[in-house]
Structure formats: C-alpha cells, structure tokens
Motif scaffolding. Sequence first.
Motif, PDB file in Angstrom:
ATOM      1  N   UNK B  43       0.836  -1.206   0.000  1.00 48.74           N
ATOM      2  CA  UNK B  43       0.000   0.000   0.000  1.00 48.74           C
ATOM      3  C   UNK B  43       0.872   1.258   0.000  1.00 48.74           C
ATOM      4  N   UNK B  44       2.059   1.171   0.612  1.00 50.36           N
ATOM      5  CA  UNK B  44       2.982   2.306   0.565  1.00 50.36           C
ATOM      6  C   UNK B  44       3.452   2.568  -0.852  1.00 50.36           C
ATOM      7  N   UNK B  45       3.741   1.474  -1.580  1.00 48.53           N
ATOM      8  CA  UNK B  45       4.187   1.611  -2.971  1.00 48.53           C
ATOM      9  C   UNK B  45       3.079   2.226  -3.828  1.00 48.53           C
ATOM     10  N   UNK B  47       0.601   4.084  -2.831  1.00 48.50           N
ATOM     11  CA  UNK B  47       0.393   5.483  -2.421  1.00 48.50           C
ATOM     12  C   UNK B  47       1.419   6.404  -3.086  1.00 48.50           C
TER      13      UNK B  47
END
Lengths: 476, 90
Positions: B43-45, B47
Amino acid sequence: METNGHWEPPYIQPHRFGAINKFGKRSVKDNVVTEVFGVSINDLVAQYGSPLFVLGEESLRANVRKIKSCFEQRYNLCAHGWSYKTNYISAVCRIMDQEGSLAEVVSNFEYEKARALGVPGARIIFNGPNKSQAILERAIAEGAFIQADHMEELRKIEAIAGKLAKKVKIGIRLNFDTGFTEPWSRFGFNLESGQAHEAVKYISRSQNIILAGLHSHIGTFVLEPRAYAQQVRIMCELMKELEGMENIEIQNLDIGGGFPSKNALQSIYLPPEQAVPKISEYADAICESLLEGCKYRKEMGKDLPRLIYESGRAMIDESEVLISSVVGTKRLPDGRRAAILDAGTNLMFTAFWYNHPVKLTREYFGIEEETVLYGPLCMNIDVVRNSIQLPALNAGDKLLIANVGAYNNTQWLQFIEYRPNVVLISESGESHVIRWAEDLSVMMAQDNVPPHLEAKGKQRKFGNSSLTVLRPAASL
Amino acid sequence: MQKQLAELMTTLNKNQRLSKLAISEKGFLFDPETGQSFTLNYSGMQTLNHLKRGESLEDTAKHLADEFKIPHDTALNSIEAFLIQLGRYI
C-alpha cells in the motif's frame, strides 16, 4: 508485488546496513498450516472459540511410547512416573495412566487428583517438600511410595507408620553436584555435607520405615546427557555404599526428569533441532551408567533396582498447540510491526523463557518484517515473541503456537482474562473438550461478599451457592 | 496536522523531489538525492506511485479504498500518517 487483498496501512522502512545476523532471517511464511492433528484449524475455532488449546492424543501416545521404548530397550526394569505438574488436565492424566505410567505427584492437591482419577495408591510416587500430616496418613494407608524431602517429613512418616503398626518402604530425595548443572540443593538431603547419611541413619534406627529408594532430580531442560550419566554414577555409588553398611536394599532408583523438548530456549541461538539431543542419547547415557553402577549386584546374584524417570516436558510439549487470533496491529515507534493476540503469557507462561514456534494459518504475500507479538494483558511484560519475521497480519488472522503442552495448562494464570477451552483430538480424529473455558461463574465461585459490602438492590448470589454454604459462619 | 501535511507536500514537490524517487515494482525505493534506500509495503508503494503521478491525497485515498474495500476515511488517515513518516526520511 503481490497482495492478497488484505489491508495494511502504507509503510516505509529504511534499509540499515551493518547489522549482521549470522543466522539470517528465519521465515515462517512458507510454514503455513491449515490443520492441526488432522482437524481444520478454522473449524476448531468456529466450534470452540479462540484462543484454544488443542492436544493431539495420537501424537502424545506415540511420543510416550517412543520414549519408554528407548529406556526399555536398554534396561529391563523401568517405570515412568508422569509428572502431574507438567500437565494435570484429567484427560491427560488418564492417557498417561492407560499408557502404564505411574503418577508422580508433589502436593496434597495432586495426590488427591490422582486418586480421584482412579490411580491406586500403589501406583503413585509422592514427592515434594510440602506434604501435610493428613495427606501423608492417607498416602501411607493407601500404599503410595513416598520420597522424603526433609527430616521433619521423615519424623512424620515414622510416627504415622508407628501408629498404623506398618513397616513403610520409602525413598529419600538427594541433592548433589554432578558438575554439569546448577545443583538443586533446596530439595532433599545433601550428599556432600552428610545430610543424606544422617537421614539414612535415622531410617535405619526406625522400627517403622525402611529405605527402599533413592531419588534425585538434577535440573530442568538439561541439554547434556552426560549430566545424567554422572547423576546415576553418584547414586549407584551411594547405593553400593549403603547396601554394604546397613541392612538396606534399594529397590527404586529415581532419576527425576528434566529432559528437554524441541522448544527453543531464548538464551540459546542454535535451533532446537541442533541444540536438543535425541532421547535415545539420554537413555544411552543413563542406562549404560546404571548397568555399570549395578555390576556389584549382578556379581552378588541380586536383582537390579527399578529405574524410575519422571519425564514430563519431553513427553507432552510437542503434542499440544495454542491457536490464537490477532485482535489488533500497530507500528511501534521504533518501526517494528506489532500484533496483539488474544492469548499471551496468561496462557503461555513458558513464553517467558521459550521462543515458541509460530505458524501461519493462511497464505500471505508482501514483505516479512520483524514483528513483536503481544498478548492481551495490560502488562508490558506480556510478550509472546519479542522478535519474529512475519508478514503483515490482520485482525482476525489465526496463528498456531506450537509446543505448549508442558507447564502451560498448569502454570497459566487466572489473571485479567478467562482461560479458554482445551480440546483433545482423539486417535479417531474426533474433538472433545477436556477442560471447559472459564466464565464469570467460575471466576467468582470462590468469592464471598460480606453482607455490609453487598450492592444495594442486588440479589446476593455469588458464584457457586453450595460453596458459599460451606464457608465458616463468621464470613457469611 | 493539516498544516504539517501541507508543508510536507510543498517540500516533497519542491524541485520534483517526489517524482525523482525511484520505486521498483517490488517496493524497493531509492532516493537519488541522499543515496538511501527503503522498502515499501504494497500500500505504501501504491500510495507513492499515485502521488508521484500528481494525484491528490483525496484521489489516492479513493484508489486505496476501492482496491482494499476499506472506508475512505481509513485510507486517508493512513496516507496522511504515511506521509508524516515519509517526511522523516526524505
């Protein structure tokens, strides 16, 4: 990058160089289990709730038979004493009784429990430093084999035996330095200082008690088989000396327990597969030393003593697991992942000294990171695993914590949380509750509220009413 | 917190700081300005990739909420917290 649709908040982790771990990261991601002892984990949780202890009867019986066989192949006259304190759930004790183990008990409660479970007195070994007058009277009358811990106990036994006009065969517990383990010198009679000989003299002068056994226990989770060889050597030397001096014949040589299981002690880097010797190595060391130490008996044409071992942990640890569910996740300020489980050190007292194996129960994708597993207690020390490589867990995920059979169903705490169901998977694959989960009535059964403290308008019904009736009048 | 976020977004967009970050499809992030590297979770990627393309926080949150079937507020809160974490490193 794959994801299996489970949400984890976005996170960035800086790479740190120079922190070398020579053992690498041990991944659990490939170690997914969906069944335990042949039964679906999801089905078990759906039926019995989470957390849940699950004991495998087939696994337990197989392990008991394997360990017994190791000893019996090497020495003819062996007996296993099931250490009740390791796991005294009634069904477990019944299995061990069916497997032919003696009951090794260390308290009034354990003695009474063994008898209530149908174990005859003659099949009970009674150890421990705190045996009351009443329980000693009962144990002597019922023919239990008592191993005395101190002089006061010897005097009590002698007085009871005299009153019953019985000649009572007993053993004495010894402590001595093997050079391998920290001596457990608080238990029994010390050999080096002469206390053991003093006890033997006392027994020899008695008209009512007969010394028939020597007992010692050199420690717990002993990773060195040679320690047992030395223990047996010392005990045999004493046996030979006593049998030469007095009118004594030692029938039982009880070496206690302390064999390790396949759990990982937190202080040891090597995995248990490498650190823990096979049980056959212990049997080799013990039986070779025993046969050597008893040569004099053979030469005299006398019978060999019975070898008693009181193994608990090695018998059962690997036959019980704990299923626990994730109730929440968070990031710690230092960047580590953390998950809060519905089971902690309240149920797994052994998590204080073991790194219990943790297995995932579904497939995961994504990055494995250092994770802390916390229990549900409002205590900072409630840590199930301080550092384990895990993928991102979600609330509701189930983990399987292995090797929890020893000392958890006895040392667990009635602290903050209810204790959960314990389920046995029988040899035919059926599940049976062998200890019901606690509820409010269990937690309050022993409480009593004096009238002046009762809540206004509340009916005074507290716990088990029949227990309340038994309270002394002053407290009612 | 909104003021802190606004300042952060200004800093990240300044001199195309955000768009210069190199992100692999496995979540490996390299910051060419400092030489530091990082690992992003999925999810960080996602985002960061949305933000690199110039999408707003609201739109990025909508993408994540749709993909993971979570409430929009949950996604937005998480993205804002992520940006504050990012600001400590970049």
